[in-house]
Write a protein that holds these residues in place. Structure first.
Motif, PDB file in Angstrom:
ATOM      1  N   ASP A 107       0.814  -1.220   0.000  1.00  0.00           N
ATOM      2  CA  ASP A 107       0.000   0.000   0.000  1.00  0.00           C
ATOM      3  C   ASP A 107       0.848   1.270   0.000  1.00  0.00           C
ATOM      4  N   GLY A 108       2.175   1.110   0.024  1.00  0.00           N
ATOM      5  CA  GLY A 108       3.081   2.257  -0.043  1.00  0.00           C
ATOM      6  C   GLY A 108       3.202   3.045   1.246  1.00  0.00           C
ATOM      7  N   GLY A 109       2.597   2.559   2.333  1.00  0.00           N
ATOM      8  CA  GLY A 109       2.570   3.352   3.565  1.00  0.00           C
ATOM      9  C   GLY A 109       3.643   3.021   4.582  1.00  0.00           C
ATOM     10  N   SER A 110       4.312   1.888   4.426  1.00  0.00           N
ATOM     11  CA  SER A 110       5.300   1.471   5.436  1.00  0.00           C
ATOM     12  C   SER A 110       6.583   0.984   4.777  1.00  0.00           C
ATOM     13  N   VAL A 111       7.651   1.036   5.554  1.00  0.00           N
ATOM     14  CA  VAL A 111       8.968   0.572   5.104  1.00  0.00           C
ATOM     15  C   VAL A 111       9.460  -0.474   6.096  1.00  0.00           C
ATOM     16  N   LEU A 112      10.148  -1.470   5.568  1.00  0.00           N
ATOM     17  CA  LEU A 112      10.709  -2.517   6.423  1.00  0.00           C
ATOM     18  C   LEU A 112      12.022  -2.033   7.038  1.00  0.00           C
ATOM     19  N   LEU A 113      12.085  -2.057   8.362  1.00  0.00           N
ATOM     20  CA  LEU A 113      13.314  -1.715   9.073  1.00  0.00           C
ATOM     21  C   LEU A 113      13.814  -2.922   9.854  1.00  0.00           C
ATOM     22  N   ARG A 114      15.099  -2.907  10.149  1.00  0.00           N
ATOM     23  CA  ARG A 114      15.726  -3.973  10.929  1.00  0.00           C
ATOM     24  C   ARG A 114      16.496  -3.342  12.084  1.00  0.00           C
ATOM     25  N   LYS A 115      16.366  -3.913  13.260  1.00  0.00           N
ATOM     26  CA  LYS A 115      17.105  -3.411  14.412  1.00  0.00           C
ATOM     27  C   LYS A 115      18.452  -4.106  14.488  1.00  0.00           C
ATOM     28  N   ARG A 116      19.506  -3.296  14.700  1.00  0.00           N
ATOM     29  CA  ARG A 116      20.846  -3.854  14.787  1.00  0.00           C
ATOM     30  C   ARG A 116      21.060  -4.504  16.158  1.00  0.00           C
ATOM     31  N   PRO A 117      22.075  -5.370  16.275  1.00  0.00           N
ATOM     32  CA  PRO A 117      22.335  -6.018  17.575  1.00  0.00           C
ATOM     33  C   PRO A 117      22.615  -5.004  18.683  1.00  0.00           C
ATOM     34  N   ALA A 118      22.502  -5.467  19.914  1.00  0.00           N
ATOM     35  CA  ALA A 118      22.651  -4.586  21.079  1.00  0.00           C
ATOM     36  C   ALA A 118      24.099  -4.183  21.338  1.00  0.00           C
ATOM     37  N   THR A 119      25.034  -4.835  20.680  1.00  0.00           N
ATOM     38  CA  THR A 119      26.444  -4.485  20.838  1.00  0.00           C
ATOM     39  C   THR A 119      27.078  -4.305  19.472  1.00  0.00           C
ATOM     40  N   GLY A 120      28.223  -3.623  19.450  1.00  0.00           N
ATOM     41  CA  GLY A 120      28.958  -3.453  18.207  1.00  0.00           C
ATOM     42  C   GLY A 120      28.582  -2.182  17.476  1.00  0.00           C
ATOM     43  N   LEU A 121      28.925  -2.134  16.202  1.00  0.00           N
ATOM     44  CA  LEU A 121      28.716  -0.956  15.367  1.00  0.00           C
ATOM     45  C   LEU A 121      27.235  -0.580  15.313  1.00  0.00           C
ATOM     46  N   ALA A 155      25.005  -0.015  17.514  1.00  0.00           N
ATOM     47  CA  ALA A 155      24.204  -0.895  18.367  1.00  0.00           C
ATOM     48  C   ALA A 155      22.815  -0.325  18.623  1.00  0.00           C
ATOM     49  N   ASP A 156      21.805  -1.197  18.494  1.00  0.00           N
ATOM     50  CA  ASP A 156      20.397  -0.885  18.790  1.00  0.00           C
ATOM     51  C   ASP A 156      19.773   0.168  17.869  1.00  0.00           C
ATOM     52  N   MET A 157      20.473   0.575  16.824  1.00  0.00           N
ATOM     53  CA  MET A 157      19.883   1.491  15.850  1.00  0.00           C
ATOM     54  C   MET A 157      19.002   0.697  14.883  1.00  0.00           C
ATOM     55  N   TRP A 158      18.133   1.408  14.157  1.00  0.00           N
ATOM     56  CA  TRP A 158      17.308   0.797  13.125  1.00  0.00           C
ATOM     57  C   TRP A 158      17.890   1.150  11.757  1.00  0.00           C
ATOM     58  N   GLU A 159      17.673   0.272  10.790  1.00  0.00           N
ATOM     59  CA  GLU A 159      18.293   0.463   9.487  1.00  0.00           C
ATOM     60  C   GLU A 159      17.458  -0.191   8.398  1.00  0.00           C
ATOM     61  N   LEU A 160      17.744   0.156   7.157  1.00  0.00           N
ATOM     62  CA  LEU A 160      17.230  -0.601   6.029  1.00  0.00           C
ATOM     63  C   LEU A 160      18.024  -1.913   5.952  1.00  0.00           C
ATOM     64  N   PRO A 161      17.377  -3.027   5.693  1.00  0.00           N
ATOM     65  CA  PRO A 161      18.118  -4.294   5.604  1.00  0.00           C
ATOM     66  C   PRO A 161      19.193  -4.223   4.526  1.00  0.00           C
ATOM     67  N   HIS A 162      20.353  -4.746   4.834  1.00  0.00           N
ATOM     68  CA  HIS A 162      21.429  -4.769   3.842  1.00  0.00           C
ATOM     69  C   HIS A 162      22.359  -5.929   4.149  1.00  0.00           C
ATOM     70  N   VAL A 163      23.106  -6.353   3.164  1.00  0.00           N
ATOM     71  CA  VAL A 163      23.981  -7.506   3.323  1.00  0.00           C
ATOM     72  C   VAL A 163      25.246  -7.285   2.507  1.00  0.00           C
ATOM     73  N   GLU A 164      26.359  -7.795   3.009  1.00  0.00           N
ATOM     74  CA  GLU A 164      27.638  -7.617   2.317  1.00  0.00           C
ATOM     75  C   GLU A 164      27.745  -8.600   1.149  1.00  0.00           C
ATOM     76  N   PRO A 211      14.435  -9.179  14.311  1.00  0.00           N
ATOM     77  CA  PRO A 211      14.622  -7.729  14.452  1.00  0.00           C
ATOM     78  C   PRO A 211      13.952  -6.887  13.362  1.00  0.00           C
ATOM     79  N   TYR A 212      12.975  -7.474  12.624  1.00  0.00           N
ATOM     80  CA  TYR A 212      12.333  -6.730  11.542  1.00  0.00           C
ATOM     81  C   TYR A 212      11.018  -6.112  12.014  1.00  0.00           C
ATOM     82  N   ARG A 213      10.676  -4.973  11.399  1.00  0.00           N
ATOM     83  CA  ARG A 213       9.448  -4.284  11.778  1.00  0.00           C
ATOM     84  C   ARG A 213       9.000  -3.384  10.626  1.00  0.00           C
ATOM     85  N   TRP A 214       7.680  -3.373  10.381  1.00  0.00           N
ATOM     86  CA  TRP A 214       7.122  -2.396   9.451  1.00  0.00           C
ATOM     87  C   TRP A 214       6.956  -1.069  10.181  1.00  0.00           C
ATOM     88  N   VAL A 215       7.411   0.010   9.567  1.00  0.00           N
ATOM     89  CA  VAL A 215       7.333   1.328  10.198  1.00  0.00           C
ATOM     90  C   VAL A 215       6.732   2.308   9.201  1.00  0.00           C
TER      91      VAL A 215
END
Length: 373
Positions: A245-259, A261-270, A343-347
Motif C-alpha cells: 500500500d506504499g505506507g510502510s517501510v521494512l526496518l531492521r534493528k541492529r544487535p545490542a552491541t557493536g557498530l 548498536a540498537d539502531m534501526w536500518e534498512l536491511p542490507h547484506v555484504e 529484528p524486523y518491523r514495518w514502520v
C-alpha cells in the motif's frame, strides 16, 4: 628567559583576542557543567555549526542529568540521530546514570571523580573541569595540538601518546591563574577560526609575531601526524522494502552491541558474505536481495518480497569501514499477510519519528519521501 617571555606573550595576547572575537555559542551562555559536558561530547569529531541545533534540542529534551539518566535509550539515540558516533550518546547516558545515582544528579567538580565516569577521557575531563569550574586543567584536542605545534615549532608526531602528554604539560604552564575557563576556550577558538588545518590565517593571528612555526616557514607543514590507516571498503546490497500500500517501510534493528548498536536500518547484506560479485548486474542484485530477504523473514514471508528497481548508490564512512551501498527498492506483502519477527518491523511515516536511524539511511528515506526533507 626567551621561552618564558614567549609563553607569557602567548597567554596574554590570546586572552585579549578571545574576549573580543569569541563566538556566541549556545553552550557558552551557561556555566552549567552538565550543558558544557553535553557540548564537549557532541563536539568530538563534529563541526560546531552541525552541533548547534543538536545541542539546543538535546538540552531541551533532557535539561538535567537526572532527565537524561531516566530517559529511554531509544529516545536519546533519536535525539542524537545524524550526529554519528552513537557510542558517545550511550556513554553519556550511562555516565549520567552514574552521576544521578552516586552524586545526586550533580556533576562532580574534581577531575578524579569526573574521570571515573563512563566515556570520560582526559580531554573531556580537562575541558569540563576548566570551562565549567575554572580548574587549571589542560584540555588537549586537535585544535590545541595544532596551535601549540605551530607556535612553539614542535616537530614531534602528535599521534603519539608521549607528544600529547608533553602538550598537556605545556598547556598547563600556559594557563594563567584564575583564567582556565577563558584560556582553554581561547586556544580552541584560535585553532578553529585562525590557526586552521589548511591555509592558516597568520596575518589575523593575535600571536603571529612570536610564532616560531611561522617564522621558520613551517606553519603549513605542522603539526606532524602519522597518517591513519584508511577505512576498509565494504560493498553491500541494501533493500528499501515498501509495503504494497506504499505506507510502510521494512526496518531492521541492529544487535545490542557493536557498530551502531540498537539502531534501526534498512536491511542490507555484504556482497562478499553472500559470495556475490561486486560487479553483479542491477537486475541480479534485485533478485538476490529478494531471495535473501525471503530467507531472512522466514517461511511465512517467503516469496512475499519482490524486486522492483534500483534506486541508486550511497556511501558512509566509519573510522575503520567504508560502506558502498547499492540500493534497490522492493515491494512486499502487507504486515497482516506476512507477519514479521524481530529484528524486523514495518514502520510508517509517523513511526520514523521514534526509531533512531544512522544518517546514511535517513538520507535514503528522505530522498524517497518517508522522512520529511
Amino acid at each position: 628567559m626567551q621561552e618564558q617571555e614567549a609563553k607569557a606573550y602567548f597567554s596574554k595576547e590570546l586572552l585579549a583576542w578571545y574576549r573580543v572575537q569569541k563566538r556566541d555559542l549556545p553552550w557558552r551562555r551557561s556555566r552549567d557543567p552538565y550543558h558544557i559536558w553535553v557540548s564537549e561530547v557532541m563536539l568530538q569529531q563534529t563541526r560546531v555549526e552541525t552541533v548547534k541545533p543538536y545541542f539546543k534540542r538535546f538540552v531541551t529534551l533532557f535539561p538535567t542529568v537526572d532527565a537524561l539518566a531516566k530517559a529511554p535509550e531509544e529516545k536519546v539515540l533519536k535525539a542524537w540521530e545524524g550526529l554519528g558516533y552513537y557510542s558517545r550518546a550511550r556513554n553519556l547516558q550511562s555516565a549520567a546514570r552514574e552521576v544521578s545515582e552516586r552524586y545526586g544528579g550533580t556533576v562532580p567538580d574534581t577531575k578524579e571523580r569526573f574521570s571515573e565516569l563512563k566515556g570520560v577521557g582526559p580531554y573531556t575531563a580537562g575541558a569540563v573541569m576548566s570551562i565549567a569550574f575554572n580548574r587549571r586543567e589542560p584540555a588537549v584536542d586537535g585544535n590545541v595540538m595544532r596551535v601549540l605545534s605551530r607556535y612553539f615549532c614542535i616537530e614531534e608526531d602528535v599521534a603519539k601518546g608521549g607528544t600529547r602528554a608533553m602538550m598537556e604539560r605545556l598547556q598547563y604552564e600556559l594557563i594563567p591563574e584564575g583564567e582556565a575557563s577563558d584560556f582553554n576556550q581561547a586556544i580552541m577558538e584560535l585553532g578553529a577560526l585562525v590557526c586552521t588545518p589548511k591555509s592558516p590565517h597568520c596575518l589575523t593571528c593575535p600571536v603571529m609575531e612570536r610564532c616560531a612555526g611561522r617564522l621558520e616557514g613551517k606553519e603549513e607543514s605542522l603539526p606532524i601526524k602519522t597518517k591513519a590507516k584508511p577505512p576498509r571498503p565494504e560493498y553491500r546490497a541494501c533493500a528499501l522494502v515498501v509495503s504494497e500500500d506504499g505506507g510502510s517501510v521494512l526496518l531492521r534493528k541492529r544487535p545490542a552491541t557493536g557498530l551502531l548498536a540498537d539502531m534501526w536500518e534498512l536491511p542490507h547484506v555484504e556482497f562478499a558474505a553472500m559470495g556475490w560479485p561486486a560487479a553483479m548486474a542491477d537486475a541480479a542484485v534485485g533478485d538476490a536481495l529478494a531471495g535473501w530477504l525471503g530467507a531472512e523473514l522466514g517461511p511465512e514471508a517467503s516469496g512475499a518480497v519482490r524486486p522492483a528497481e534500483p534506486v541508486g548508490v550511497a556511501e558512509h564512512t566509519f573510522s575503520h569501514i567504508h560502506w558502498n551501498l547499492r540500493v534497490h527498492r522492493l515491494t512486499a506483502a502487507t504486515a497482516e499477510s506476512a507477519p514479521l519477527q524481530e529484528p524486523y518491523r514495518w514502520v510508517d511515516r509517523a513511526g520514523m519519528e521514534v526509531h533512531p536511524l544512522p544518517n546514511v539511511f535517513v538520507r535514503l528515506l528522505k530522498a524517497e519521501g518517508f522522512i520529511p526533507a
